[in-house]
Write an enzyme that holds these catalytic residues in place. Structure first.
Site, mmCIF file in Angstrom:
data_model
loop_
_atom_site.group_PDB
_atom_site.id
_atom_site.type_symbol
_atom_site.label_atom_id
_atom_site.label_comp_id
_atom_site.label_asym_id
_atom_site.label_seq_id
_atom_site.Cartn_x
_atom_site.Cartn_y
_atom_site.Cartn_z
ATOM 1 N N GLY A 168 0.821 -1.219 0.000
ATOM 2 C CA GLY A 168 0.000 0.000 0.000
ATOM 3 C C GLY A 168 0.848 1.260 0.000
ATOM 4 O O GLY A 168 0.530 2.237 0.664
ATOM 5 N N SER A 174 0.829 -3.553 5.254
ATOM 6 C CA SER A 174 1.206 -3.701 6.644
ATOM 7 C C SER A 174 1.711 -2.363 7.179
ATOM 8 O O SER A 174 2.758 -1.872 6.755
ATOM 9 C CB SER A 174 2.301 -4.773 6.744
ATOM 10 O OG SER A 174 3.031 -4.617 7.918
ATOM 11 N N VAL A 177 9.354 8.155 0.178
ATOM 12 C CA VAL A 177 9.923 9.182 -0.696
ATOM 13 C C VAL A 177 9.192 9.089 -2.040
ATOM 14 O O VAL A 177 8.293 8.279 -2.198
ATOM 15 C CB VAL A 177 11.452 9.005 -0.887
ATOM 16 C CG1 VAL A 177 12.227 9.540 0.281
ATOM 17 C CG2 VAL A 177 11.787 7.554 -1.170
ATOM 18 N N ALA A 181 8.581 14.033 -6.521
ATOM 19 C CA ALA A 181 8.659 14.866 -7.725
ATOM 20 C C ALA A 181 8.164 14.032 -8.897
ATOM 21 O O ALA A 181 8.465 12.841 -8.992
ATOM 22 C CB ALA A 181 10.092 15.312 -7.972
ATOM 23 N N LYS A 193 5.613 22.067 -10.933
ATOM 24 C CA LYS A 193 6.997 21.818 -11.369
ATOM 25 C C LYS A 193 7.101 22.071 -12.863
ATOM 26 O O LYS A 193 6.425 21.406 -13.654
ATOM 27 C CB LYS A 193 7.352 20.356 -11.023
ATOM 28 C CG LYS A 193 8.679 19.898 -11.583
ATOM 29 C CD LYS A 193 8.986 18.475 -11.167
ATOM 30 C CE LYS A 193 10.222 17.955 -11.858
ATOM 31 N NZ LYS A 193 10.506 16.552 -11.550
ATOM 32 N N THR A 225 11.360 9.535 -12.455
ATOM 33 C CA THR A 225 10.685 8.571 -13.326
ATOM 34 C C THR A 225 9.956 7.443 -12.568
ATOM 35 O O THR A 225 9.254 6.655 -13.196
ATOM 36 C CB THR A 225 11.711 7.936 -14.291
ATOM 37 O OG1 THR A 225 12.870 7.564 -13.529
ATOM 38 C CG2 THR A 225 12.110 8.902 -15.369
ATOM 39 N N ILE A 238 7.408 7.243 -10.311
ATOM 40 C CA ILE A 238 5.939 7.229 -10.320
ATOM 41 C C ILE A 238 5.429 7.079 -11.758
ATOM 42 O O ILE A 238 4.436 6.401 -12.012
ATOM 43 C CB ILE A 238 5.396 8.490 -9.618
ATOM 44 C CG1 ILE A 238 5.764 8.420 -8.125
ATOM 45 C CG2 ILE A 238 3.888 8.635 -9.800
ATOM 46 C CD1 ILE A 238 5.578 9.705 -7.356
HETATM 47 P P1 FAD Z 1 6.828 1.067 -0.916
HETATM 48 O O1 FAD Z 1 6.513 2.486 -0.644
HETATM 49 O O2 FAD Z 1 8.039 0.491 -0.253
HETATM 50 O O3 FAD Z 1 5.555 0.235 -0.467
HETATM 51 C C1 FAD Z 1 5.618 -1.147 -0.244
HETATM 52 C C2 FAD Z 1 4.333 -1.588 0.424
HETATM 53 O O4 FAD Z 1 4.356 -2.992 0.564
HETATM 54 C C3 FAD Z 1 4.113 -1.005 1.809
HETATM 55 O O5 FAD Z 1 2.758 -0.669 1.984
HETATM 56 C C4 FAD Z 1 4.473 -2.160 2.709
HETATM 57 O O6 FAD Z 1 3.830 -2.094 3.956
HETATM 58 C C5 FAD Z 1 3.976 -3.311 1.875
HETATM 59 N N1 FAD Z 1 4.573 -4.599 2.234
HETATM 60 C C6 FAD Z 1 5.839 -5.008 2.082
HETATM 61 N N2 FAD Z 1 6.005 -6.243 2.554
HETATM 62 C C7 FAD Z 1 4.799 -6.634 3.008
HETATM 63 C C8 FAD Z 1 4.320 -7.806 3.641
HETATM 64 N N3 FAD Z 1 5.106 -8.852 3.916
HETATM 65 N N4 FAD Z 1 3.020 -7.858 3.989
HETATM 66 C C9 FAD Z 1 2.172 -6.810 3.729
HETATM 67 N N5 FAD Z 1 2.584 -5.687 3.146
HETATM 68 C C10 FAD Z 1 3.888 -5.600 2.804
HETATM 69 N N6 FAD Z 1 9.837 8.456 -7.719
HETATM 70 C C11 FAD Z 1 9.407 9.574 -8.343
HETATM 71 O O7 FAD Z 1 8.580 9.477 -9.246
HETATM 72 N N7 FAD Z 1 9.873 10.790 -7.991
HETATM 73 C C12 FAD Z 1 10.807 10.964 -7.037
HETATM 74 O O8 FAD Z 1 11.173 12.092 -6.721
HETATM 75 C C13 FAD Z 1 11.325 9.810 -6.397
HETATM 76 N N8 FAD Z 1 12.282 9.900 -5.450
HETATM 77 C C14 FAD Z 1 12.782 8.757 -4.878
HETATM 78 C C15 FAD Z 1 13.847 8.836 -3.980
HETATM 79 C C16 FAD Z 1 14.399 7.686 -3.435
HETATM 80 C C17 FAD Z 1 15.566 7.765 -2.528
HETATM 81 C C18 FAD Z 1 13.805 6.428 -3.717
HETATM 82 C C19 FAD Z 1 14.324 5.180 -3.089
HETATM 83 C C20 FAD Z 1 12.750 6.350 -4.602
HETATM 84 C C21 FAD Z 1 12.232 7.502 -5.196
HETATM 85 N N9 FAD Z 1 11.201 7.425 -6.118
HETATM 86 C C22 FAD Z 1 10.780 8.556 -6.767
HETATM 87 C C23 FAD Z 1 10.530 6.170 -6.386
HETATM 88 C C24 FAD Z 1 9.221 6.142 -5.569
HETATM 89 O O9 FAD Z 1 9.486 6.418 -4.221
HETATM 90 C C25 FAD Z 1 8.554 4.812 -5.690
HETATM 91 O O10 FAD Z 1 8.424 4.489 -7.046
HETATM 92 C C26 FAD Z 1 7.182 4.839 -5.055
HETATM 93 O O11 FAD Z 1 7.218 5.350 -3.768
HETATM 94 C C27 FAD Z 1 6.582 3.471 -5.059
HETATM 95 O O12 FAD Z 1 7.003 2.704 -3.997
HETATM 96 P P2 FAD Z 1 6.289 1.315 -3.775
HETATM 97 O O13 FAD Z 1 4.853 1.579 -3.528
HETATM 98 O O14 FAD Z 1 6.666 0.435 -4.894
HETATM 99 O O15 FAD Z 1 7.003 0.736 -2.480
#
Ligand code: FAD
Length: 505
Positions: free
Chosen positions: A14, A40, A48, A51, A79, A347, A349
């Site tokens: 999530g 979870s 993070v 942008a 932006k 890139t 998002i």
């Molecule tokens: P996460 O936010 O890590 O979410 C993972 C989810 O899975 C969480 O809800 C967690 O609770 C759940 N989960 C994991 N394991 C389990 C489990 N066993 N059981 C139940 N739930 C679980 N993108 C941009 O477009 N612009 C930016 O400026 C940018 N800056 C960034 C800077 C950094 C340093 C980093 C690392 C990334 C950046 N990104 C950026 C990328 C962006 O942050 C991600 O693409 C975006 O946040 C998506 O993350 P996610 O949802 O894939 O993962």
């Protein structure tokens, strides 16, 4: 071919990826489908990703999200592009602005005319001919005007958003839940595979709940709970070209009016971002751990904030690259579970959004056919590799020789695809966007020029315009841009008038 109908969708995770996927599925699929999302709170999100690129407007349009409400609810700002400082060499600064540059003439892009004019001393820097790159450092912003002629640069202003990642996920969660998505709180402890074909059948949570599905969308972040830990899809690393493997992130107090651009400042072993929001500023240092220690990186980050730090820097480790297969059996990975590109061009998002669009385009009717997954994977790979090349360009095309990190970047072997693009541009300023690659010609041109790659020549058809006309044409475009920017309000005033967030929220 597996013939099971695909009606029950289970999203694991999530964060931004999970809730974007949930919102889009809820909106597009409609009755007859169930969408469940497991997350979870105890594990949390990466926190993070603030942008964006202009493509996000398409996603918002798909969801029929009201822009004003969206910006208010996420403490958002606007932006116009990204300012790159100290990248080509120390003291350099250029902006990769969204939107057009100048005015194209029949088949020829404006920058071809500019190249000749510049060679003859008849033109300013390329940035002077883009509304975005002139407006951004002046702190000006407005949405496209409806009361100007359609050919005016003010009629079609390209922009993206900065927003608070936590508020964005919360906003999409509310949107998705209102449209029938069921959220299940809990930690996934087990992934059950069908013995006959290895497809995922269900996930089991710590409290014993079993959640069955037909299609599983893995949005579990870097760990790739389904795609990697259960299915072992494999990972292809890009670290030989993109050596940064850590980031420290810290918010700071807002200092002055929010700038309508992201700032990226090259440092001794990486680069630092600044993302201005309404209520605070996001900052981070992306660096190579082989070239700088965490303590030194933290000290550099904290010494270069515009306002007071609001907490301690948070360390994130990553491995730039992508899964070998992002669609494998009945699992599609999105977000950090699919791959990671450092946020140099914002890139992350966008890749989630395009993954969702691709999945919806290739959504299976009944069963999972290999050709569908193969096409999905081929398109995803193409998209990642072209973005990868664009990011490498920033590191490779530098004249910096002041640290071991920059020496390594400047002298590394680069992918053939990127080499060919650089050589063509150096030859005669030409670039061709291929297929559905993300960044358009104007983006590549701005970054190539900004990083100091100078074309030797220009398109021969430019010579059909007499020189005195060329000078007047280029100067005229510059004047129109300057005049339009004069008419734009300050970014801060635009936000205050239309979309100020509730300070108590
Ligand atoms: P996460 O936010 O890590 O979410 C993972 C989810 O899975 C969480 O809800 C967690 O609770 C759940 N989960 C994991 N394991 C389990 C489990 N066993 N059981 C139940 N739930 C679980 N993108 C941009 O477009 N612009 C930016 O400026 C940018 N800056 C960034 C800077 C950094 C340093 C980093 C690392 C990334 C950046 N990104 C950026 C990328 C962006 O942050 C991600 O693409 C975006 O946040 C998506 O993350 P996610 O949802 O894939 O993962």
């Amino acid at each position: 071919m597996n013939e099971q109908t695909v009606k029950r969708i289970v999203i694991v995770g999530g964060g931004t990826a999970g809730w974007m996927a949930a919102a889009a599925m809820a909106k597009v699929l409609g009755p007859g489908y169930t969408v469940q999302l497991v997350e979870s709170e105890e594990i949390g999100t990466v926190g993070v990703g603030e942008a964006t690129v202009p493509h996000l407007k398409l996603f918002n349009n798909l969801l029929e999200i009201d822009e004003i409400e969206f910006v208010k609810r996420t403490q958002g700002t606007f932006k116009l592009g990204i300012q790159f400082n100290d990248w080509g060499q120390l003291g350099d600064s250029y902006i990769h602005g969204f939107g057009k540059i100048g005015h194209d003439v029949s088949l020829l892009p404006f920058h071809q005319f500019w190249l000749k004019a510049r060679q003859h001393g008849l033109a300013d820097e390329i940035g002077a001919y883009s509304l975005n790159t002139v407006a951004a450092p002046q702190g000006k912003f407005m949405a496209s005007a409806t009361d100007v002629p359609p050919q005016s640069p003010l009629a079609d202003i390209a922009y993206a958003y900065h927003f608070d990642a936590g508020l964005y996920a919360a906003y999409l969660r509310q949107y998705a839940e209102q449209r029938g998505v069921r959220r299940i709180e809990g930690r996934v402890e087990q992934v059950e595979l069908r013995p006959d074909d290895g497809f995922v059948e269900a996930v089991t949570l710590a409290d014993g709940q079993r959640v069955e599905g037909d299609l599983f969308i893995d949005c579990s972040g870097f760990r790739g709970l389904l795609i990697e830990q259960a299915l072992h899809a494999g990972y292809e690393s890009y670290t030989q070209w993109l050596p940064c493997d850590r980031a420290l992130a810290v918010p700071s107090e807002r200092h002055g009016p929010p700038a309508p651009f992201t700032r990226s400042t090259a440092r001794t072993a990486g680069w630092q971002w600044r993302i201005p929001l309404q209520h605070r500023t996001g900052n981070g240092y992306v660096y190579s751990s082989a070239h700088v220690g965490d303590d030194e990186a933290a000290a550099t980050l904290l010494a270069n904030l515009d306002g007071r730090a609001l907490g301690e820097p948070r360390l994130l480790r990553f491995n730039t690259g992508m899964r070998r297969r992002t669609w494998y059996r009945n699992v599609v990975a999105l977000g950090l579970a699919a791959g990671f590109m450092e946020p140099l061009e914002s890139t992350g998002i966008y890749l989630i959004q395009s993954g969702i669009a691709r999945l919806l385009n290739l959504f299976p009717r009944a069963g999972f056919s290999e050709v569908v997954a193969e096409r999905y994977n081929a398109q995803t790979r193409f998209e990642y590799e072209r973005i990868r090349d664009f990011l490498i360009l920033h590191y490779y095309a530098t004249r910096r020789d002041d640290t071991a990190f920059w020496n390594q970047c400047r002298t590394m072997a680069i992918p053939d695809t990127l080499r060919a693009n650089i050589e063509l541009f150096r030859d005669s300023g030409r670039f061709f966007r291929e297929g559905e690659e993300m960044f358009a010609q104007v983006s590549w041109v701005q970054v190539m020029l900004g990083q100091g790659i100078q074309p030797h020549s220009y398109h021969p058809l430019v010579d059909q315009m007499p020189e005195h006309e060329l000078g007047a044409f280029v100067a005229g475009v510059g004047k129109v841009i300057a005049h339009c920017v004069d008419a734009m309000p300050p970014h801060e005033a635009f936000i205050a008038r239309y979309c100020a967030a509730d300070p108590a929220a």
